[in-house]
Every structure is written in C-alpha cells, then in structure tokens.
Design a protein around this motif. Structure first.
Motif, short mmCIF file in Angstrom:
data_model
loop_
_atom_site.label_atom_id
_atom_site.label_comp_id
_atom_site.label_asym_id
_atom_site.label_seq_id
_atom_site.Cartn_x
_atom_site.Cartn_y
_atom_site.Cartn_z
N GLY A 161 0.81 -1.20 0.00
CA GLY A 161 0.00 0.00 0.00
C GLY A 161 0.84 1.25 0.00
O GLY A 161 2.07 1.21 -0.19
N HIS A 162 0.20 2.37 0.24
CA HIS A 162 0.88 3.67 0.24
C HIS A 162 1.69 3.81 1.53
O HIS A 162 1.23 3.46 2.61
CB HIS A 162 -0.16 4.78 0.13
CG HIS A 162 0.42 6.07 -0.37
ND1 HIS A 162 1.26 6.86 0.38
CD2 HIS A 162 0.26 6.72 -1.57
CE1 HIS A 162 1.60 7.93 -0.31
NE2 HIS A 162 1.00 7.87 -1.52
N SER A 163 2.89 4.38 1.38
CA SER A 163 3.74 4.51 2.57
C SER A 163 3.16 5.49 3.59
O SER A 163 3.57 5.49 4.75
CB SER A 163 5.14 4.97 2.15
OG SER A 163 5.09 6.25 1.54
N SER A 164 2.20 6.33 3.17
CA SER A 164 1.58 7.25 4.11
C SER A 164 0.46 6.62 4.91
O SER A 164 -0.08 7.23 5.83
CB SER A 164 1.02 8.47 3.35
OG SER A 164 -0.08 8.09 2.52
N GLY B 249 10.47 -4.50 -2.59
CA GLY B 249 10.08 -3.17 -3.02
C GLY B 249 10.77 -2.64 -4.25
O GLY B 249 11.83 -3.14 -4.66
N HIS B 250 10.13 -1.58 -4.82
CA HIS B 250 10.66 -0.94 -6.02
C HIS B 250 10.59 0.58 -5.95
O HIS B 250 11.16 1.26 -6.79
CB HIS B 250 9.89 -1.42 -7.26
CG HIS B 250 9.95 -2.89 -7.48
ND1 HIS B 250 11.07 -3.54 -7.98
CD2 HIS B 250 9.05 -3.87 -7.23
CE1 HIS B 250 10.84 -4.84 -8.05
NE2 HIS B 250 9.62 -5.07 -7.60
N LYS B 251 9.89 1.11 -4.95
CA LYS B 251 9.69 2.56 -4.89
C LYS B 251 9.65 2.98 -3.43
O LYS B 251 9.09 2.28 -2.59
CB LYS B 251 8.36 2.91 -5.58
CG LYS B 251 8.12 4.38 -5.83
CD LYS B 251 8.98 4.92 -6.97
CE LYS B 251 8.50 6.32 -7.42
NZ LYS B 251 8.63 7.34 -6.40
N GLU B 252 10.24 4.16 -3.15
CA GLU B 252 10.39 4.57 -1.75
C GLU B 252 9.08 4.93 -1.08
O GLU B 252 9.00 4.94 0.15
CB GLU B 252 11.37 5.75 -1.66
CG GLU B 252 10.83 7.10 -2.13
CD GLU B 252 10.80 7.24 -3.66
OE1 GLU B 252 10.26 8.23 -4.14
OE2 GLU B 252 11.33 6.32 -4.35
N ASN B 253 8.02 5.23 -1.85
CA ASN B 253 6.75 5.59 -1.22
C ASN B 253 5.68 4.51 -1.39
O ASN B 253 4.49 4.78 -1.28
CB ASN B 253 6.24 6.92 -1.77
CG ASN B 253 5.93 6.86 -3.26
OD1 ASN B 253 6.32 5.92 -3.94
ND2 ASN B 253 5.24 7.89 -3.77
#
Length: 410
Positions: free
Chosen positions: A200-203, A246-250
C-alpha cells in the motif's frame, strides 16, 4: 614409492610453462555452473591427446577420461570447473575477460593441475598398473555437478572405483599440502524464503502488512538460533545473505524475500537449525498478521566432507615421503563446503581430499605475524583471490600424481 621420480621427471621447464599458459587462459575465461563448455572442451582435448578414452556432456558439461593400463586398482582424480559471479579486482594481466565472472575459488588451478597430472601419468605408464580416471566436474559451487555426473551414468564408463582423490587451493602458504582424516568440510544448506505482506501507500501503513519490517524481525531473531539453541561445544553458522523487497520509496511492498545459508558438522545440529528457521519465520509472519504463510525453497545442499581414515593415512605417508614432513600440515576443519564426497559415497569407496597452499609464504608469514591475515591474504571467493602460479601449479600436479601412485604403483 615406485616410479614417481620417473613420472615427475617429465615435468620439465617447457611442460611447466605450457601448464602455466593453460592456467592463465582458464583464468581469463571463467564460466558459470553447468555452462563450462569451453573449459570442458579444453579438458577433453587434453585428455584425448594423452590417450584417454573420453566422454563429454556427463551431467551437463562434465568430462571423464579413462586410461586403462593393465590389472590393478581404479583411481579417480577430480577437478571442478565452474567460476563464481564475482567481479575480479586482482589487477592481474590475465584477469577475467568475462565481466562479473571470476575464478575466485581456484577451480582454474584445479583443472590445470589435473590436466598436468593426467599427461604425466599417461607418459609414465610403464611405472604403474591399473586404471586412472580423470573427472572434470561442473557446478560445484551450487552443489549439483557431482550428483549430476553420477546420475548420468558416470560409473558405467569408469567401472568400479577403488578410491577418489581431490584437492583444493587455499589461502595458505604455497609449497605445502594440508590433510587430515575425518571431517574436514561442513555440510551446507541454502534456501530462499518468500514473505507475504499486504502492500500500500507509505503514508498509510495501518492499511498494510509490511514485509520489510517482517523480514527485519526475522533476521534479528535468527541471530539467536546458533547462540541460544546450539551447544557451545558444537559448530554452526547461520547467515542471512540477501534481502529483497520493493521498487519505490513511497510504496510498501506486497512481498519480500530473504536467502540464508547454514553450515554444520553434525546431522543433529543441522536438524536443529532447519527446524528453528521454519519455526521463527512462521511465528514472526503470524505475529505480523501476514495474509498467508511464508514459502520455503531449497537452493542447494552440500553434504559433509569427510576423509576416509585409512586412505588418508596412506596419502599422508606418501606426501610426507615425497615432500618432507615440513611441507605436509594438518588441515583444520573448515565451514566451507564441497560436493566432492558425492563420488566416493555413490561408488561406496574411500575418498581423500586435501588442501593446496597457494599464497606466497613470506606474505603469509608477515600477515600472520602482524595479525592481518584477513586483511592481507585474500581468501577463496574474494575478488582479490590470486594463487601464485608457481610453485602452486607444479606442487598441485605432483600432489595428484603422488596420490594416484599411492594405489597404482602397488
């Protein structure tokens, strides 16, 4: 030992130079497991030139040469051929030309030594009787090549063996061989574990099950397995070597994977470690609320390597007679692993494996004196590993010849 001087007398300067050139060529052209086509082709050609009956493609890229020379024992000499996915940093003029591949474990030295020994023993057939088998094995680094050769009918070609002999170049002083009876190399098991989360979203971490956090918890918990579940009188190593996620920091990933490796000398300790790994991984996944249980995939498994006591005593005596007691040292058990023992086990015959020093003795002595062996003497699998060609190569040839004649000259 009858005949060894006559056999080794053929290793003149020209022969040494030719073998050194072969070694440099092999080092420049490393090939990975089960892709050793060029190396296997060179080995097969050299064996044919020496009068061996040769079969190729055994278990993929394996080569076996058989030289029958009257009645007597059948002695197998083995060398492994595969390289490692290592970027070479030796700076040698004959460094690897295949980017990302390197003979960082010395298998090129093993191939050159066996090629030289095969030629000398063939030329000196009047000095011995029996059958000599030269085995050039693929895929040692992934614990698959020896069994692949056995499964592909190796013994149909060789007939019943009497003994299997092999050697491995080590970061030890050159001009010395290292040998001992009993257990010398540990068993090894490698596995990949896939962990399942909910991305999901990191936020919004509350909407996810983060497999990275799960992987981190597993790694930390596994560090206690050896220290708290294995007796201090036993030997064991557990290493987590890779973590991927993972592939993206967020973005919180859906999955993560870890690879790990264990080394043991005892079947009971091996079972303890494997059971503990499964228990810890499953428990941490459950504690994290993972949507599904982890999956476990075995990557490779190396058996324990143990030298037959009687056969090892015979080889040790032969080495001591040939090289002198000062150049024959004890081989302390190591956690490194090999599939060499598969041949002897499958054939039901003794096997003997010894170490071959490959480091400048003065360099080694200085590093030892200064307490800098780890820093100044690169070991196997290091991008800086570079055995001395001389005297390592001629010593390795002579060790194989001496070992073979321990049986064939009787």
């Amino acid at each position: 030992m009858r005949g060894i001087d006559a056999v080794m007398g053929r290793l003149d300067d020209a022969a040494r130079d030719e073998l050194a050139a072969l070694y440099r060529d092999l080092h420049q052209h490393p090939e990975p497991a089960f892709e050793e086509k060029r190396t296997a082709g060179i080995a097969a050609d050299r064996l044919r030139e020496a009068g061996f009956e040769v079969r190729t493609g055994i278990g993929g890229t394996g080569v076996a040469g058989v030289l029958r020379n009257g009645e007597g024992p059948t002695v197998a000499l083995r060398a492994d051929m595969d390289a490692l996915p290592v970027l070479e940093r030796t700076g040698l003029p004959y460094a690897s030309t295949n980017d990302g591949l390197m003979h960082a474990c010395g298998h090129d030295m093993h191939v050159a030594c066996l090629t030289g020994a095969a030629h000398l023993l063939s030329a000196g057939r009047d000095q011995w009787a029996g059958t000599l088998v030269a085995l050039f094995q693929p895929a040692e680094e992934i614990a698959a090549g020896a069994q692949a050769m056995v499964d592909d009918g190796l013994f149909d070609l060789t007939g019943r063996l009497s003994v299997v002999l092999g050697q491995h170049v080590l970061p030890r002083p050159a001009s010395t061989v290292f040998i001992r009876p009993g257990e010398i190399l540990g068993a090894a098991d490698s596995m990949e574990i896939r962990l399942y989360g909910r991305g999901g979203h990191s936020s919004q971490p509350e909407r996810t099950v983060d497999p990275v956090v799960l992987a981190a918890a597993i790694v930390m918990r596994l560090q206690t397995v050896v220290s708290r579940e294995v007796s201090p009188f036993e030997r064991a190593v557990l290493t987590v070597a890779q973590i991927h996620a993972g592939h993206k920091e967020n973005v919180i990933a859906d999955e993560a994977s870890i690879t790990l490796n264990i080394r043991t000398f005892s079947p009971e300790v091996r079972r303890t470690l494997l059971a503990a790994i499964e228990r810890v991984v499953n428990a941490e996944a459950a504690a994290s609320g993972a949507p599904r249980p982890p999956s476990f995939h075995t990557l490779n498994a190396f058996p324990l390597t143990a030298n037959d006591p009687g056969a090892t005593a015979d080889v040790t005596d032969a080495f001591t007679t040939r090289f002198g007691a000062a150049r024959v040292a004890d081989l302390a058990p190591m956690m490194g692993s090999e599939d060499f023992g598969v041949f002897g086990t499958a054939a039901g015959v003794p096997s003997v494996f010894w170490g071959l020093g490959g480091i400048d003795p003065s360099q080694y002595a200085r590093a030892e004196r200064e307490g800098r062996l780890a820093e100044d003497v690169p070991g196997n699998h290091s991008p800086f590993f570079a055995p001395l060609i001389s005297p390592t190569l001629p010593m390795g040839v002579e060790a194989l010849v001496t070992g073979a004649l321990t049986w064939l000259s009787r």
